[in-house]
Structures are given as C-alpha cells and as structure tokens.
Design an enzyme around this catalytic site. Structure first.
Site, PDB file in Angstrom:
ATOM      1  N   LYS A  37       0.845  -1.197   0.000  1.00 21.80           N
ATOM      2  CA  LYS A  37       0.000   0.000   0.000  1.00 21.80           C
ATOM      3  C   LYS A  37       0.882   1.250   0.000  1.00 21.80           C
ATOM      4  O   LYS A  37       2.064   1.182   0.346  1.00 21.80           O
ATOM      5  CB  LYS A  37      -0.933  -0.021   1.209  1.00 21.80           C
ATOM      6  CG  LYS A  37      -0.237   0.035   2.549  1.00 21.80           C
ATOM      7  CD  LYS A  37      -1.201  -0.291   3.678  1.00 21.80           C
ATOM      8  CE  LYS A  37      -0.498  -0.189   5.012  1.00 21.80           C
ATOM      9  NZ  LYS A  37      -1.191  -0.926   6.069  1.00 21.80           N
ATOM     10  N   ARG A 135     -10.418  -0.045  14.829  1.00 23.12           N
ATOM     11  CA  ARG A 135     -10.454   0.716  13.576  1.00 23.12           C
ATOM     12  C   ARG A 135     -11.491   0.031  12.685  1.00 23.12           C
ATOM     13  O   ARG A 135     -12.598  -0.215  13.134  1.00 23.12           O
ATOM     14  CB  ARG A 135      -9.048   0.701  12.976  1.00 23.12           C
ATOM     15  CG  ARG A 135      -8.717   1.862  12.111  1.00 23.12           C
ATOM     16  CD  ARG A 135      -7.252   1.834  11.672  1.00 23.12           C
ATOM     17  NE  ARG A 135      -6.901   0.605  10.965  1.00 23.12           N
ATOM     18  CZ  ARG A 135      -5.699   0.364  10.431  1.00 23.12           C
ATOM     19  NH1 ARG A 135      -4.747   1.277  10.526  1.00 23.12           N
ATOM     20  NH2 ARG A 135      -5.445  -0.756   9.805  1.00 23.12           N
ATOM     21  N   TYR A 260      14.484  30.758   7.828  1.00 18.17           N
ATOM     22  CA  TYR A 260      13.282  31.508   8.188  1.00 18.17           C
ATOM     23  C   TYR A 260      13.182  31.732   9.689  1.00 18.17           C
ATOM     24  O   TYR A 260      13.503  30.847  10.484  1.00 18.17           O
ATOM     25  CB  TYR A 260      12.025  30.737   7.751  1.00 18.17           C
ATOM     26  CG  TYR A 260      11.689  30.872   6.290  1.00 18.17           C
ATOM     27  CD1 TYR A 260      11.345  32.117   5.746  1.00 18.17           C
ATOM     28  CD2 TYR A 260      11.693  29.769   5.449  1.00 18.17           C
ATOM     29  CE1 TYR A 260      11.021  32.243   4.400  1.00 18.17           C
ATOM     30  CE2 TYR A 260      11.367  29.879   4.107  1.00 18.17           C
ATOM     31  CZ  TYR A 260      11.035  31.119   3.589  1.00 18.17           C
ATOM     32  OH  TYR A 260      10.704  31.235   2.269  1.00 18.17           O
ATOM     33  N   MET A 308      10.787  24.903   2.009  1.00 14.42           N
ATOM     34  CA  MET A 308      10.067  24.072   1.052  1.00 14.42           C
ATOM     35  C   MET A 308      11.038  23.272   0.181  1.00 14.42           C
ATOM     36  O   MET A 308      10.847  22.099  -0.080  1.00 14.42           O
ATOM     37  CB  MET A 308       9.167  24.939   0.173  1.00 14.42           C
ATOM     38  CG  MET A 308       8.208  24.136  -0.679  1.00 14.42           C
ATOM     39  SD  MET A 308       7.177  25.154  -1.739  1.00 14.42           S
ATOM     40  CE  MET A 308       6.035  25.858  -0.573  1.00 14.42           C
TER      41      MET A 308
END
Ligand code: PLP
Length: 639
Positions: A37, A135, A260, A308
């Site tokens: 998956k 779940r 940043y 980013m």
C-alpha cells in the site's frame, strides 16, 4: 553519474534479505502477503511486487481499489487484497480488476453481491474482524452473527478472514488478547475460510499461533524496525536510502542567523552547506533544527528551519568540503540516519517518513550493487489523486472513441496501447515499417473444387492471392502464419508474439492446405521452410530456416505470400494491422471482377484518414512512410 537534486535508492537485495529473515519465523504452511500500500511505503509498488514475486510471494495487499488496479495495469496478476474498507463507488473497479475487498459491513457485502450477480461472477472477499484495533472491521462480539448473514450472499465467496494487531511490536499481552478473541470466533464458525490471518510484520517476529496460514508483511520487510526491542530478534537492512548533494557552501559569522524566522543563531564562526531538498521533497518540516544527514562518514546537523526546497546543514567538521558531494538524508550508511531514528528525532512515525520521502525524487533500483531500473516521476504521477487512473483512462478512451466513432474498437485500441506502454514496458516494442499488403482477387479456375463436388461451386468464390512485405526486428528463429475458421479461435494468435500473419477462413472450407496455403515466405533473401500443423480448428504454419538464428535481433525484410479463397457473397473484406506500424500501404486488386468497390478506413494514431486512391481495377489505401499507425487499425473494402 546522477544529475538529480535528490533521489532515492531502493536496494532490492536488502529487501530480499529481509524477506528471507522474516520467513525464518514462519512454519512451512504459512504464506506471506506482501503489503504494497501507499506505493509500497514509498518504495514503488510495482518493483517491490515484482521482486516479492521472484521470492515466491503471490499475494499482495493494497489500501484501495485504485492502488490495486494500478498493479493490474502494470501486469501483476496475483491475488490482491484491499485492506481498508472500500467505498461503494469502488465496487465497479474491484470487479473489473479482479481485486479482493475486505468486508466489514453487511451493507457493503450486499451492494457487492448485487454487482457481482449482475456480472454473473462469484466475488472473493476477506472478512475483516476488529478484535481490539478499534479501527475498521466487524466487532468481534457480534461477528459470528454478521458473518452468517454475509455467508448467505450467493455471489460472494468468503476466501479469507482476518484481524489486525494494534501493538504487536511492544505489547504481547494485548496481542495475545486479540489473538484469543480471534481464535474463539474461528472456533464458533460453521465453516473454515481458506485464508486466516492476523499478523503484520511485527507479529511475525513477536507472535506465534497455530491458527493462521497467512501473514501480512509491511514495515519490517522494508528494513525498518517497528520497535527497538525487535533488534535482538531479527536483523534487517534498510531498503530505501534518500540522497542529495551539496549545492552551495557558506560561512556564518558568530551571531548570524540561518533560515526563516531566525530559529538558528551561529554561536561561533561556522561553515554550512545548502542541500536542495525541503519539505516539498518529503523531508519533514519538524526536522527543523533536529535532522541529521550523513556527508562522507560524518553525521551533520540540520540548522534552522526546513524550507520548502532547501535545508542548511552544519559542516564545520568536514575537511575541505566540496559542492556536489553526496549527502545521505535517510537510510543506509549510519545508525543515526535510519528511518526509525530520523523519525524519532521529531516524534514522528517511521511508516510516515518512508511514505513521504522522495516525493519529487526519482527512484533507482539496485540489485547486487548495480542499478537495474529506475522510475521517473512521470509514471508515479499516473496514480496521483486528482488524476486517478480511472479518470485518465476515461480521458484517453473517450478521445479515441470520439475519433473512431466506435466504442468497441476504441476500447480494443485503448487496451492495446495501455498494455504495450505499461504492462509490457520492460519489453522492447517491435514495430513494422515499409508495410505493403496486397490482396488480389481472381476467378477460381473451372473445375477447381471438383473433389468437393456439389458442396462448393467455383463460381461462388474468388481465388485470393495475398502478399505481405514489411521490415521488422526478427524476434525468434521462426514465426507462424495462422488461419482459423472463426474469430474466437483466431483470437489466441493475436496475443502471441511469434505470429506474423493471420487469416480468417470462410466456414465452408475445410482446414487444409487446399484452402489456405503459404505459397512462399522469405526473410531477406532466405527462402524459409514451412511446416503445417492442424489442431483445434486452426492451421498453424511454422516458417523457419536454420540460418534465421543468426538474424535474431536484427532488422530484416519479411515477405509472406498466401493463397486462399473468399466467398463472393460476403461483400466485404477486412484487412487489419495487428502491430504498431510505420508507413502503411494496402492494395486491393480485383481485376474487373468487382464494381463499386469502396474502401472504409478505420485508422487510429494521429492519422485518421489515409490517402485512398481508386483505380479501375484496384484500390490503394496508404499513409506517408513516417506516419505511425496504431494496432487494430485497418480498412474494410466493401463491394
Ligand atoms: C499496513 C497493514 C499491514 C502491514 O503492517 P506492517 O506493520 O507494516 O507490517 C498489515 N495488515 C493491515 C491490515 C495493514 O493495514
């Protein structure tokens, strides 16, 4: 040398090693299901599945119908189980692609049964039991009743029953409780499904049972520990490594800030490197001021915030660092950069970091230290959520359909193209060029059919001489010419790659060389020997020559001539292309026998309308020499 800003290396030999280590924990009768998956936890579902198949694993687990159908497109034909509950809207995809859904509710079972019934299909399912994961799945306390109801759906076949551990890696008490709930339920059932499974890969190492015969392995097979405690029990090698290069080297003076929001201030003069990866590449933002990367053999710290597209790392300890040097951000090379350790730096999950790493990066697959394949971004985009393969399929199909104005043919062509480009992508594409096909009708000589007197009259038929010439790479040291009396029988020869010519014989004729014969066959100047075999309603003519083996892989000129008959009453003759062809000419010669003959081309590719030249005694349908024509194109001559 790799030119990318960042890339992942997937070590398939390590993957195989992990599979072998895991298998040691399993009794003989227990099979493995490889969980692929989320694109095999970011490793590439197709390549992982292929490798697992080589290892002997023939069952795969995916998260949803789309992941399953992608594997189908790529040619994986083993059973595929969808682990999460499917949506009603996925039922059609499930049926179409022969996937196995896990079933957790009666409502879903009912809808699935209805759809399977419409298709006259018996649909396999695995029942999902919630024994304490909390779940998906049927609550174990009411499961027996629910299962009996699901059993009544006549178009469903309960092939398996499973549950899922919540904490197999570190809570054996709870794991055993879940297992007991599961086995108690099994004892109460009035039937026994073929597959019974509960263990994930951690469970394989920490848990033994006498009731399960299948295990679902994920994380550990990718060489990542789910818990440090497992290190004493099994040796695993990391499969994925994520790398980048130093793109700039800088110095900061004491007090300078980096990145940043000034979250890092240099406490002394220092040297640092810019690496061109950031959170857009899957390098987690939470690794700001925490991440570690390996350059040469030194572990260097990420300083400042992850941007980013960039990070900064402290390289004060490196002697004479160079732009272009490789930095390893995750994977093999040092304990500290293993996925589980990088994830623990920010309290993350190693499952998650594997899935997200390398979002923009090309993957290189290694086996025994050598690159064996790579997968570019493009193909992975094929699965992206806003362009699901279903949607993409729809677009391509409609595009073809509108131009051909036939749903049926469009569908055929579409499947063929898809197969060639995706399923058979590791095979070379063979195509034909300089293609000339001539079909000549003439009168059947009087008395020709005398032996079948009464049954067949010469005046009802045309004698047909065909000649096909083209240039193509020779694939084998022989090829076949095939002839059958109906399309169904001929069909199997369309799938075979060793057949160069096919002919559909009218039903009135017997299958023998009196009615269909190869009159001459050449490869280059070599005249081939023909051997005729008649079986199961087909004539198979094998064309070969001892010298052909020297020409395999080389481009050669084919020339195949045949003689047969065609009923006058048919009023149409179809000539089809079965392969990708570059440059086509089809000539139909009817020497005064027919009037008002018309050619109806059904061409696909960029060229929809080939040139048609009508002459007194013949028609030519042709394209430019460099025009690509897709398979299943053709022309129908109507007379
Ligand atoms: C993901 C998943 C697995 C594999 O688990 P690992 O811990 O990665 O081995 C097994 N079963 C189900 C139902 C899953 O969703």
């Amino acid at each position: 040398m790799k030119t990318e800003r960042s890339w992942t290396e997937i070590n398939l030999s390590n993957f195989e090693y992990n599979l072998r280590e895991l298998k040691k924990f399993l009794p003989e009768n227990v099979q493995m299901m490889q969980i692929v998956k989320a694109d095999a936890y970011g490793h590439g579902a197709f390549e992982i599945a292929k490798k697992a198949q080589k290892f002997g694993i023939n069952f795969f687990g995916v998260a949803n119908a789309e992941e399953g159908s992608l594997l189908r497109y790529l040619g994986i034909d083993c059973p595929i189980l969808i682990l999460s509950p499917s949506l009603l809207s996925e039922i059609e995809i499930i049926l179409e692609n022969n996937l196995i859904p896990s079933v957790s509710t009666i409502d879903f079972a009912e809808a699935l049964n209805f759809a399977a019934n419409k298709r006259k299909k018996k649909q396999k399912i695995h029942l999902n039991i919630d024994t304490g994961m909390g779940r998906s799945g049927i609550d174990f306390r009411v499961a027996a009743k629910t299962i009996e109801k699901i059993r009544k759906f006549s178009n469903l076949q309960i092939e398996g029953i499973f549950s899922h551990f919540s904490a197999a890696e570190n809570d054996s008490e709870y794991t055993n409780l879940q297992a007991t709930r599961f086995s108690d339920l099994l004892k109460n059932l009035s039937f026994k499904p073929k597959f019974i499974h509960i263990s994930n890969s951690s469970g394989v190492v920490t848990f033994t049972s006498d009731f399960q015969n299948l295990v679902r392995i994920g994380l550990l097979s990718y060489g990542v520990y789910s818990d440090n405690r497992l290190k004493n029990q099994i040796d695993l090698k990391a499969v994925m490594t994520f790398k980048s290069r130093i793109s700039q080297i800088k110095t900061a003076a004491k007090g300078d800030s980096i990145g940043y929001n000034r979250t890092f201030i240099a406490s002394e003069n220092m040297k640092y490197a810019i690496l061109p990866v950031g959170y857009a590449d899957g390098y987690d933002f939470l690794l700001s001021n925490k991440g570690k990367v390996l350059i040469r053999k030194k572990v260097c710290s990420v300083i400042g915030k992850v941007s980013m597209d960039m990070i900064a790392v402290d390289i004060s300890d490196l002697k004479n660092p160079q732009v272009g040097e490789i930095a390893t951000l995750l994977g093999e090379g040092n304990e500290q950069i293993r996925a589980e350790n990088i994830a623990s730096l920010y309290g993350g999950s190693s499952y998650e970091i594997l899935c997200q790493i390398g979002r923009r990066a090309k993957r290189y697959y290694y086996e025994n230290g050598k690159v064996i394949s790579s997968s570019p971004l493009l193909r992975r985009n094929f699965v992206s959520s806003d362009y699901s393969d279903k949607k993409l399929s729809g677009i391509i199909e409609t595009a073809i359909e509108q131009r051909l104005q036939s749903k049926e043919i469009a569908d055929l062509i579409y499947r063929d193209i898809l197969k060639r480009f995706f399923i058979e992508k590791d095979r070379e594409i063979y195509y034909r060029k300089n293609f000339v096909h001539t079909v000549k009708f003439s009168q059947v000589p009087e008395g020709y059919f005398s032996r079948q007197k009464g049954k067949i009259s010469a005046s009802d038929y045309f004698l047909v001489n065909t000649r096909l010439t083209f240039t193509k790479k020779l694939q084998n040291d022989y090829f076949l010419v095939a002839c059958a009396k109906n399309e169904k029988l001929l069909e199997k020869y369309f799938l075979r790659r060793d057949v160069e010519y096919r002919w559909l014989l009218n039903d009135n004729f017997d299958l023998n060389k009196d009615f269909f014969a190869v009159t001459s066959v050449f490869v280059n100047d070599l005249e081939l020997k023909t051997e005729l075999k008649i079986s199961q309603g087909c004539i198979e003519i094998k064309c070969s020559h001892p010298y052909l083996k020297n020409l395999v892989g080389k481009e050669v000129d084919f020339s195949i001539s045949t003689k047969t008959f065609y009923p006058q009453a048919s009023h149409q003759l179809g000539i089809y292309l079965t392969e990708i062809t570059r440059g086509v000419q089809i000539d139909f010669i009817f020497d005064g026998l027919l009037r008002n003959v018309e050619a109806v081309p059904i061409f696909s590719g960029r060229l929809k309308f080939p040139q048609i030249e009508y002459k007194k005694n013949s028609i030519s349908v042709y394209s430019q020499n460099d025009e690509w024509i897709f398979p299943n194109s053709g022309v129908i001559f109507v007379y």
